[in-house]
Design an enzyme around this catalytic site. Structure first.
Site, PDB file in Angstrom:
ATOM      1  N   HIS A  12     -78.394  18.987  62.030  1.00  0.00           N
ATOM      2  CA  HIS A  12     -77.158  18.900  62.833  1.00  0.00           C
ATOM      3  C   HIS A  12     -76.762  20.261  63.418  1.00  0.00           C
ATOM      4  CE1 HIS A  12     -75.261  20.055  58.910  1.00  0.00           C
ATOM      5  NE2 HIS A  12     -74.395  20.667  59.683  1.00  0.00           N
ATOM      6  N   ASP A  44     -81.679  15.796  57.441  1.00  0.00           N
ATOM      7  CA  ASP A  44     -80.798  16.848  57.950  1.00  0.00           C
ATOM      8  C   ASP A  44     -81.481  18.205  57.841  1.00  0.00           C
ATOM      9  OD1 ASP A  44     -78.584  18.020  59.123  1.00  0.00           O
ATOM     10  OD2 ASP A  44     -77.522  18.292  57.226  1.00  0.00           O
ATOM     11  N   GLY A 120     -69.885  25.794  58.562  1.00  0.00           N
ATOM     12  CA  GLY A 120     -70.489  27.057  58.975  1.00  0.00           C
ATOM     13  C   GLY A 120     -71.510  27.550  57.964  1.00  0.00           C
ATOM     14  N   ASN A 121     -71.383  27.083  56.708  1.00  0.00           N
ATOM     15  CA  ASN A 121     -72.385  27.404  55.690  1.00  0.00           C
ATOM     16  C   ASN A 121     -73.654  26.576  55.874  1.00  0.00           C
ATOM     17  OD1 ASN A 121     -69.774  28.174  53.721  1.00  0.00           O
ATOM     18  ND2 ASN A 121     -71.621  29.376  53.350  1.00  0.00           N
ATOM     19  N   SER A 122     -73.550  25.472  56.622  1.00  0.00           N
ATOM     20  CA  SER A 122     -74.695  24.580  56.794  1.00  0.00           C
ATOM     21  C   SER A 122     -75.894  25.338  57.346  1.00  0.00           C
ATOM     22  CB  SER A 122     -74.339  23.437  57.749  1.00  0.00           C
ATOM     23  OG  SER A 122     -73.365  22.608  57.192  1.00  0.00           O
ATOM     24  N   GLY A 175     -97.149   1.860  58.760  1.00  0.00           N
ATOM     25  CA  GLY A 175     -97.484   0.832  59.738  1.00  0.00           C
ATOM     26  C   GLY A 175     -96.767  -0.482  59.487  1.00  0.00           C
TER      27      GLY A 175
END
Length: 268
Positions: A12, A44, A120-122, A175
Site C-alpha cells: 500500500h 501487503d 508512516g511506520n508502514s 491451475g
C-alpha cells in the site's frame, strides 16, 4: 534488503505497485527514482529497485524463532517526514495474529508488538535485539493502544532471494478456480460437511492440479501443513514453493479426506 538497491516495503506504500512516480529518500538527503519490481496486496508487500550500489543493509533474522517477550524495535517515519527515522522499542506481544482490515481482507500470521507503530511506520523494519530484521511493520489497531503488527520476514525471504538472483519473481500456480467454502455455502444456501477450506470450481487442463488428480467439487483444506480457508490464504501459501517443488494437498472428496501430491510450476 540488498546492497544493489533492492528495498522491501509495503504494497500500500507504493499504491499496490501502481504509483505513477516513486522517489526513495536516503539518510543523506539524496532522492532517487525507484521502480516497483514486485507487489502483492494480499501480503501487503512490495520490492522497489533503485539504481544505487553499495548501500548499507540490515541483516535478515529468523522470524520462525521468535518468542513472546523478546525485545522488538520499530523504525519508520510516523506521521510523515517531520518525524522521520523515529525509533521505538517494546516487546513481541504475540505471534500468528490475524487482523481484519477496513476492506474486509484478513492479514494472518502477523507479529504483534507494543513498540509504538503509527501511520508512516508502514514499510519500516521491526528488529530484534541483534539489529536483525524480523518483520516489516504494516498495521495498527486504531481502537487500542500498543497494538502494532508486522509481517514476519521469513514470509518474504523466498521472494527476496529470487528477485535478487534473477531480477524478477514469478509465483508458482496450481491451475484451479476456487472459492472459500464459507462464501460458497452462503451463495448456494447449502451447508457442507467440511468446516473450512476452498471449494474447487474448475481445474485447468494439464495444470499441476490436474496432474495431481484434483477434481472439481473437491474441497482443499490444507496446503502442506497449513490450513487454507479462502483463495487469498491459498495463494499466500504458494509463495513457499518454487519451480519444480513438490508438496502435499489435503482435500475432502465425497466426505472422505485424501492427500494428493502436487508438483508446482510457474505460469509460462
Amino acid at each position: 534488503v540488498h546492497s544493489d538497491g533492492y528495498i522491501l516495503t509495503n504494497s500500500h506504500v507504493v499504491a499496490g505497485g501502481n504509483a505513477k512516480e516513486l522517489k526513495v529518500l536516503f539518510e543523506n538527503g539524496d532522492q532517487v527514482e525507484g521502480r516497483v519490481l514486485w507487489s502483492d496486496d494480499t501480503l501487503d508487500m512490495a520490492i522497489v529497485k533503485v539504481d544505487v550500489k553499495n548501500l548499507p543493509v540490515a541483516e535478515l533474522g529468523n522470524s520462525d524463532e521468535l518468542n513472546v517477550g523478546e525485545l522488538a524495535i520499530a523504525i519508520g517515519n510516523p506521521l510523515g517526514l517531520e518525524f522521520e527515522r523515529t525509533v521505538t522499542a517494546g516487546i513481541i506481544s504475540g505471534l500468528n495474529r490475524a487482523v481484519s482490515l477496513e476492506d474486509g481482507a484478513v492479514m494472518e500470521n502477523l507479529i504483534q508488538t507494543d513498540a509504538s507503530i503509527n501511520p508512516g511506520n508502514s514499510g519500516g523494519p521491526l528488529l530484534n535485539n541483534k539489529g536483525q530484521v524480523i518483520g516489516i511493520n504494516t498495521a495498527k489497531i486504531a481502537s487500542g493502544e500498543g497494538l502494532g503488527f508486522a509481517i514476519p520476514i521469513n514470509q518474504v525471504k523466498p521472494i527476496v532471494n529470487q528477485i535478487v538472483e534473477t531480477g524478477a519473481y514469478k509465483i508458482v500456480y496450481m491451475g484451479i478456480k476456487g472459492l472459500g467454502l464459507k462464501e460458497y455455502e452462503s451463495l448456494l444456501g447449502v451447508d457442507l460437511s467440511p468446516e473450512n477450506g476452498v471449494m474447487v470450481l474448475e481445474v485447468e487442463a494439464d495444470s499441476p492440479a490436474a496432474k495431481a488428480g484434483l477434481e472439481s467439487g473437491d474441497v482443499i483444506t490444507k496446503i502442506g501443513d497449513k490450513e487454507v480457508n479462502n483463495m487469498d490464504e491459498l495463494k499466500s501459501e504458494l509463495y513457499n514453493y518454487n519451480q519444480g517443488d513438490t508438496g502435499e494437498i489435503t482435500i475432502i472428496r465425497n466426505t472422505e479426506e485424501e492427500t494428493l501430491e502436487i508438483e508446482y510450476t510457474i505460469v509460462k
